[in-house]
Design a protein around this motif. Structure first.
Motif, PDB file in Angstrom:
ATOM      1  N   LEU A 208     -10.847   7.945  -0.392  1.00  0.00           N
ATOM      2  CA  LEU A 208     -11.351   8.518   0.855  1.00  0.00           C
ATOM      3  C   LEU A 208     -12.828   8.890   0.723  1.00  0.00           C
ATOM      4  CD1 LEU A 208      -8.379  10.855   1.909  1.00  0.00           C
ATOM      5  CD2 LEU A 208      -8.593   8.366   2.094  1.00  0.00           C
ATOM      6  N   ALA A 209     -13.182   9.519  -0.381  1.00  0.00           N
ATOM      7  CA  ALA A 209     -14.578   9.925  -0.587  1.00  0.00           C
ATOM      8  C   ALA A 209     -15.507   8.725  -0.631  1.00  0.00           C
ATOM      9  CB  ALA A 209     -14.693  10.742  -1.877  1.00  0.00           C
ATOM     10  N   MET A 210     -15.067   7.636  -1.256  1.00  0.00           N
ATOM     11  CA  MET A 210     -15.913   6.446  -1.338  1.00  0.00           C
ATOM     12  C   MET A 210     -16.050   5.757   0.026  1.00  0.00           C
ATOM     13  SD  MET A 210     -17.180   6.353  -4.359  1.00  0.00           S
ATOM     14  CE  MET A 210     -17.281   8.142  -4.076  1.00  0.00           C
ATOM     15  N   ALA A 211     -15.008   5.817   0.850  1.00  0.00           N
ATOM     16  CA  ALA A 211     -15.121   5.276   2.206  1.00  0.00           C
ATOM     17  C   ALA A 211     -16.174   6.054   2.989  1.00  0.00           C
ATOM     18  CB  ALA A 211     -13.775   5.338   2.918  1.00  0.00           C
ATOM     19  N   LYS A 212     -16.162   7.365   2.835  1.00  0.00           N
ATOM     20  CA  LYS A 212     -17.167   8.194   3.515  1.00  0.00           C
ATOM     21  C   LYS A 212     -18.553   7.914   2.941  1.00  0.00           C
ATOM     22  CE  LYS A 212     -18.182  12.980   4.829  1.00  0.00           C
ATOM     23  NZ  LYS A 212     -18.097  12.758   6.298  1.00  0.00           N
ATOM     24  N   HIS A 213     -18.630   7.825   1.616  1.00  0.00           N
ATOM     25  CA  HIS A 213     -19.896   7.568   0.933  1.00  0.00           C
ATOM     26  C   HIS A 213     -20.521   6.251   1.395  1.00  0.00           C
ATOM     27  CE1 HIS A 213     -22.765   7.721  -2.425  1.00  0.00           C
ATOM     28  NE2 HIS A 213     -22.487   6.436  -2.630  1.00  0.00           N
ATOM     29  N   ASN A 214     -19.663   5.249   1.607  1.00  0.00           N
ATOM     30  CA  ASN A 214     -20.146   3.913   1.977  1.00  0.00           C
ATOM     31  C   ASN A 214     -20.163   3.674   3.488  1.00  0.00           C
ATOM     32  OD1 ASN A 214     -20.496   3.004  -0.741  1.00  0.00           O
ATOM     33  ND2 ASN A 214     -18.282   2.761  -0.909  1.00  0.00           N
ATOM     34  N   HIS A 215     -19.859   4.726   4.263  1.00  0.00           N
ATOM     35  CA  HIS A 215     -19.859   4.647   5.734  1.00  0.00           C
ATOM     36  C   HIS A 215     -18.914   3.564   6.247  1.00  0.00           C
ATOM     37  CE1 HIS A 215     -23.329   7.300   5.468  1.00  0.00           C
ATOM     38  NE2 HIS A 215     -23.940   6.413   4.683  1.00  0.00           N
ATOM     39  N   GLN A 216     -17.741   3.465   5.619  1.00  0.00           N
ATOM     40  CA  GLN A 216     -16.737   2.481   6.032  1.00  0.00           C
ATOM     41  C   GLN A 216     -15.741   3.127   6.989  1.00  0.00           C
ATOM     42  OE1 GLN A 216     -15.678   1.767   1.811  1.00  0.00           O
ATOM     43  NE2 GLN A 216     -15.793  -0.406   2.330  1.00  0.00           N
ATOM     44  N   THR A 217     -15.349   2.401   8.002  1.00  0.00           N
ATOM     45  CA  THR A 217     -14.313   2.869   8.922  1.00  0.00           C
ATOM     46  C   THR A 217     -13.332   1.723   9.181  1.00  0.00           C
ATOM     47  OG1 THR A 217     -15.678   2.290  10.841  1.00  0.00           O
ATOM     48  CG2 THR A 217     -15.788   4.581  10.065  1.00  0.00           C
ATOM     49  N   GLY A 218     -12.236   2.069   9.844  1.00  0.00           N
ATOM     50  CA  GLY A 218     -11.226   1.069  10.153  1.00  0.00           C
ATOM     51  C   GLY A 218     -10.027   1.209   9.239  1.00  0.00           C
ATOM     52  N   THR A 219      -9.292   0.118   9.072  1.00  0.00           N
ATOM     53  CA  THR A 219      -8.142   0.081   8.177  1.00  0.00           C
ATOM     54  C   THR A 219      -8.600  -0.484   6.843  1.00  0.00           C
ATOM     55  OG1 THR A 219      -6.586  -0.217  10.003  1.00  0.00           O
ATOM     56  CG2 THR A 219      -5.828  -0.859   7.817  1.00  0.00           C
ATOM     57  N   LEU A 220      -8.488   0.312   5.790  1.00  0.00           N
ATOM     58  CA  LEU A 220      -9.074  -0.028   4.499  1.00  0.00           C
ATOM     59  C   LEU A 220      -8.029   0.005   3.388  1.00  0.00           C
ATOM     60  CD1 LEU A 220     -12.234   2.246   4.832  1.00  0.00           C
ATOM     61  CD2 LEU A 220     -12.124  -0.212   5.271  1.00  0.00           C
ATOM     62  N   THR A 221      -8.215  -0.827   2.375  1.00  0.00           N
ATOM     63  CA  THR A 221      -7.399  -0.814   1.168  1.00  0.00           C
ATOM     64  C   THR A 221      -8.332  -0.745  -0.032  1.00  0.00           C
ATOM     65  OG1 THR A 221      -5.626  -2.115   2.176  1.00  0.00           O
ATOM     66  CG2 THR A 221      -5.703  -2.046  -0.231  1.00  0.00           C
ATOM     67  N   THR A 222      -8.073   0.211  -0.933  1.00  0.00           N
ATOM     68  CA  THR A 222      -8.933   0.423  -2.093  1.00  0.00           C
ATOM     69  C   THR A 222      -8.121   0.298  -3.378  1.00  0.00           C
ATOM     70  OG1 THR A 222     -10.279   1.972  -0.803  1.00  0.00           O
ATOM     71  CG2 THR A 222     -10.552   2.005  -3.198  1.00  0.00           C
ATOM     72  N   PRO A 223      -8.355  -0.763  -4.172  1.00  0.00           N
ATOM     73  CA  PRO A 223      -7.697  -0.850  -5.480  1.00  0.00           C
ATOM     74  C   PRO A 223      -8.413   0.037  -6.491  1.00  0.00           C
ATOM     75  CG  PRO A 223      -8.930  -2.866  -5.011  1.00  0.00           C
ATOM     76  CD  PRO A 223      -9.148  -1.958  -3.859  1.00  0.00           C
ATOM     77  N   ILE A 224      -7.649   0.722  -7.324  1.00  0.00           N
ATOM     78  CA  ILE A 224      -8.224   1.625  -8.316  1.00  0.00           C
ATOM     79  C   ILE A 224      -7.559   1.404  -9.667  1.00  0.00           C
ATOM     80  CG2 ILE A 224      -8.445   4.045  -9.024  1.00  0.00           C
ATOM     81  CD1 ILE A 224      -9.099   4.771  -6.223  1.00  0.00           C
ATOM     82  N   LYS A 225      -8.400   1.273 -10.680  1.00  0.00           N
ATOM     83  CA  LYS A 225      -7.931   1.135 -12.056  1.00  0.00           C
ATOM     84  C   LYS A 225      -8.020   2.504 -12.734  1.00  0.00           C
ATOM     85  CE  LYS A 225      -8.996  -1.185 -16.446  1.00  0.00           C
ATOM     86  NZ  LYS A 225      -7.586  -1.518 -16.717  1.00  0.00           N
ATOM     87  N   VAL A 226      -6.945   2.912 -13.413  1.00  0.00           N
ATOM     88  CA  VAL A 226      -6.917   4.137 -14.196  1.00  0.00           C
ATOM     89  C   VAL A 226      -6.531   3.771 -15.631  1.00  0.00           C
ATOM     90  CG1 VAL A 226      -6.396   5.634 -12.232  1.00  0.00           C
ATOM     91  CG2 VAL A 226      -4.520   4.576 -13.501  1.00  0.00           C
ATOM     92  N   LEU A 227      -6.577   4.725 -16.518  1.00  0.00           N
ATOM     93  CA  LEU A 227      -6.261   4.433 -17.915  1.00  0.00           C
ATOM     94  C   LEU A 227      -4.848   3.879 -18.071  1.00  0.00           C
ATOM     95  CD1 LEU A 227      -7.793   7.517 -19.778  1.00  0.00           C
ATOM     96  CD2 LEU A 227      -8.776   5.218 -19.520  1.00  0.00           C
ATOM     97  N   GLY A 228      -3.928   4.293 -17.180  1.00  0.00           N
ATOM     98  CA  GLY A 228      -2.527   3.895 -17.313  1.00  0.00           C
ATOM     99  C   GLY A 228      -2.131   2.687 -16.487  1.00  0.00           C
ATOM    100  N   GLY A 229      -3.084   2.064 -15.791  1.00  0.00           N
ATOM    101  CA  GLY A 229      -2.702   0.890 -15.005  1.00  0.00           C
ATOM    102  C   GLY A 229      -3.482   0.781 -13.709  1.00  0.00           C
ATOM    103  N   ASP A 230      -2.818   0.272 -12.680  1.00  0.00           N
ATOM    104  CA  ASP A 230      -3.470  -0.014 -11.397  1.00  0.00           C
ATOM    105  C   ASP A 230      -2.710   0.643 -10.255  1.00  0.00           C
ATOM    106  OD1 ASP A 230      -5.607  -1.934 -12.265  1.00  0.00           O
ATOM    107  OD2 ASP A 230      -3.848  -3.031 -12.972  1.00  0.00           O
ATOM    108  N   LEU A 231      -3.476   1.227  -9.333  1.00  0.00           N
ATOM    109  CA  LEU A 231      -2.935   1.847  -8.132  1.00  0.00           C
ATOM    110  C   LEU A 231      -3.703   1.317  -6.930  1.00  0.00           C
ATOM    111  CD1 LEU A 231      -2.737   5.472  -9.567  1.00  0.00           C
ATOM    112  CD2 LEU A 231      -0.765   4.045  -8.987  1.00  0.00           C
ATOM    113  N   SER A 232      -3.138   1.516  -5.750  1.00  0.00           N
ATOM    114  CA  SER A 232      -3.794   1.070  -4.527  1.00  0.00           C
ATOM    115  C   SER A 232      -3.625   2.128  -3.445  1.00  0.00           C
ATOM    116  CB  SER A 232      -3.190  -0.259  -4.056  1.00  0.00           C
ATOM    117  OG  SER A 232      -3.798  -0.694  -2.852  1.00  0.00           O
ATOM    118  N   ILE A 233      -4.683   2.344  -2.678  1.00  0.00           N
ATOM    119  CA  ILE A 233      -4.641   3.311  -1.582  1.00  0.00           C
ATOM    120  C   ILE A 233      -5.056   2.592  -0.307  1.00  0.00           C
ATOM    121  CG2 ILE A 233      -5.531   5.493  -0.672  1.00  0.00           C
ATOM    122  CD1 ILE A 233      -5.833   4.684  -4.358  1.00  0.00           C
ATOM    123  N   ARG A 234      -4.227   2.697   0.725  1.00  0.00           N
ATOM    124  CA  ARG A 234      -4.580   2.120   2.021  1.00  0.00           C
ATOM    125  C   ARG A 234      -4.540   3.224   3.070  1.00  0.00           C
ATOM    126  NH1 ARG A 234       0.380   0.871   4.705  1.00  0.00           N
ATOM    127  NH2 ARG A 234       2.153   0.811   3.255  1.00  0.00           N
TER     128      ARG A 234
END
Length: 261
Positions: A208-234
């Motif tokens: 959410l913070a990066m969407a605000k930081h990048n001035h993105q709006t609409g329906t978004l999907t953000t893949p995120i890598k963490v030490l334990g694997g991969d998650l996704s936020i839409r």
């Protein structure tokens, strides 16, 4: 008294879970919780959860941090308790449950190891210098950084979490680095008081913070890598409020056993 427990992990964020629908566990104190979560003298985990009955819901999620104190919402914990409820036969493939931050809906894959969890809507994002401050069920500090793979997350996260602004209530510290697709995130968690392999509310806050930081709006999907694997936020963002937020990723049973309570 001996009690049965189950150990689950979601992208390396691991938890001790107990089926408490019969109310066998009453008034569990922080020393017992901390002992269960101890990685040398107990079962080991970033937190402990009780699955309990709740009128009008499939179940209630009660979450304790590894330090023994009752915690705020845990996103990966929420996904794991959904998988646990499926394992117990409490739910099928969808659920509505109650957590400390309110009502959550979730869907679990047919195989039972991939969970999509709806998070609370978010409207308020503030700044602390260059960092973003927001609450996604738990309070988070989100800061872009470079060379995250070699960053001293423990000491830098500890210093921010314990500075005069955040020391009393605590905050989770997320360091973020842009990748070709999505972001790499490392998190120092309050309550664990250490870096964890993943943080569900944390990666949600980052997206959410990066969407605000990048001035993105609409329906978004953000893949995120963490030490334990991969998650996704839409999610949906109209420039003012983030809604229809879903945290998605793996949730797996590691082992089960009994322990003295």
């Amino acid at each position: 008294m001996q009690i049965k427990f189950y150990k689950y992990q979601g992208a390396g964020n691991d938890f001790v879970l107990i089926d408490n629908r019969e109310n066998e566990v009453k008034g569990i104190d922080k020393e017992i919780v901390a002992g269960f979560c101890d990685r040398r003298f107990g079962i080991g985990g970033d937190g402990l959860m009780l699955l309990e009955n709740e009128p009008g819901f499939d179940f209630k999620m009660v979450y304790y941090n590894a330090d023994g104190n009752e915690g705020s919402m845990c996103g990966n914990g929420g996904r794991c308790i959904v998988a646990f409820a499926r394992h117990l036969g409490v739910i099928a493939d969808t659920t509505k449950f109650l957590a400390t931050d309110g009502v959550h809906h979730a869907k679990i894959s047919e195989a039972g190891n991939w969970v999509s969890l709806q998070m609370i809507d978010v409207a308020d994002i503030n700044k602390d210098g260059e960092a973003y401050i927001l609450n996604t069920g738990s309070p988070h500090y989100v800061k872009l950084t470079a060379n995250l793979e070699v960053k001293d997350v423990y000491n830098e996260g500890y210093a921010i979490r314990n500075n005069p602004t955040y020391k009393q209530d605590g905050i989770n510290i997320n360091f973020v680095e842009k990748m070709d697709k999505g972001y790499f995130v490392r998190t120092f968690e309050r309550g664990v008081e250490n870096e964890t392999y993943a943080c569900g509310t944390g990666v949600t806050a980052v997206a959410l913070a990066m969407a605000k930081h990048n001035h993105q709006t609409g329906t978004l999907t953000t893949p995120i890598k963490v030490l334990g694997g991969d998650l996704s936020i839409r999610f949906d963002y109209d420039g003012e409020t983030f809604s229809n937020i879903f945290l998605e990723g793996p949730a797996e049973l590691v082992f089960e056993g009994v322990i003295n309570l």
